[in-house]
Design a protein around this motif. Sequence first.
Motif, short mmCIF file in Angstrom:
data_model
loop_
_atom_site.label_atom_id
_atom_site.label_comp_id
_atom_site.label_asym_id
_atom_site.label_seq_id
_atom_site.Cartn_x
_atom_site.Cartn_y
_atom_site.Cartn_z
N THR A 100 -0.33 40.43 -32.50
CA THR A 100 -0.48 39.96 -33.88
C THR A 100 0.05 41.02 -34.84
O THR A 100 0.23 42.18 -34.47
N ALA A 101 0.26 40.62 -36.09
CA ALA A 101 0.81 41.54 -37.10
C ALA A 101 -0.18 42.63 -37.48
O ALA A 101 0.22 43.70 -37.95
N PRO A 106 0.58 41.85 -23.44
CA PRO A 106 -0.25 40.65 -23.18
C PRO A 106 -0.03 40.13 -21.77
O PRO A 106 1.05 40.29 -21.19
N THR A 107 -1.03 39.48 -21.24
CA THR A 107 -0.88 38.88 -19.92
C THR A 107 0.06 37.68 -20.02
O THR A 107 0.14 37.02 -21.05
N THR A 108 0.78 37.42 -18.97
CA THR A 108 1.74 36.32 -18.98
C THR A 108 1.07 34.97 -18.75
O THR A 108 1.58 33.94 -19.13
N ASP A 109 -0.10 35.00 -18.14
CA ASP A 109 -0.81 33.77 -17.83
C ASP A 109 -2.01 33.64 -18.77
O ASP A 109 -2.92 34.46 -18.73
N ASN A 110 -2.03 32.61 -19.62
CA ASN A 110 -3.15 32.43 -20.55
C ASN A 110 -4.18 31.43 -20.04
O ASN A 110 -4.83 30.75 -20.82
N THR A 111 -4.34 31.34 -18.77
CA THR A 111 -5.33 30.41 -18.22
C THR A 111 -6.57 31.15 -17.72
O THR A 111 -7.18 30.75 -16.74
N ASP A 153 -1.21 53.31 -30.02
CA ASP A 153 0.13 53.02 -29.53
C ASP A 153 0.19 51.59 -28.99
O ASP A 153 -0.37 51.29 -27.94
N LEU A 154 0.91 50.74 -29.70
CA LEU A 154 1.00 49.33 -29.29
C LEU A 154 1.82 49.14 -28.02
O LEU A 154 1.63 48.17 -27.30
N THR A 155 2.73 50.08 -27.76
CA THR A 155 3.57 49.94 -26.56
C THR A 155 2.80 50.25 -25.28
O THR A 155 3.33 50.04 -24.19
N ALA A 156 1.57 50.72 -25.41
CA ALA A 156 0.76 51.01 -24.23
C ALA A 156 0.08 49.77 -23.68
O ALA A 156 -0.56 49.82 -22.64
#
Length: 124
Positions: A98-99, A34-39, A28-31
Motif C-alpha cells: 500500500t502507499a 507479499p505472498t503470491t497466494d491470497n487464499t 525497509d520495504l524491500t525486505a
Amino acid sequence: MLSTGTGNRPDRIASGTLSDPIPDHWFDLTAFRPTTDNTGTYGNAGRDILRNPGQAQADLSLVKNTRFGERFSHQLKFEFFNAFNHPQFAGPGSTIGTATAGIISSLLYNTPMRQIQIATKLSF
C-alpha cells in the motif's frame, strides 16, 4: 475452513530495519514481499518483528513557598507537561503493497504538545 485472504503476512527476505529511520521511511520495504497466494497462505514474517518509534516525555515542576509571619503562606507553582515538546509518533503503516507502508502519518492519540500551567495558593 474457508479463507478470504485477508490479514496475510508477507514473506521476510531481509531484516527490514534501517540504521537511521525517518517518519517518511521507517523500515525497509524491500525486505518484505507479499505472498503470491491470497487464499490463506501466510508468509514467513513473524508477528511484532519491527519496532515502533519510542516515546519520551519530560514533565517539570517548579515550586516556590513563601511564609509571611506565623499564619500566612504563599505558594507559586509552574508546571510544564512535555516540557521539551517532543512529538509522540504513532506506528507506521504496516500493510505491504500500500502507499502508506513504512510511513508514519500521525501522532499518538491524546498526546498533547507542550502545556504550561501556573498556579498560586494563599493559606492563612
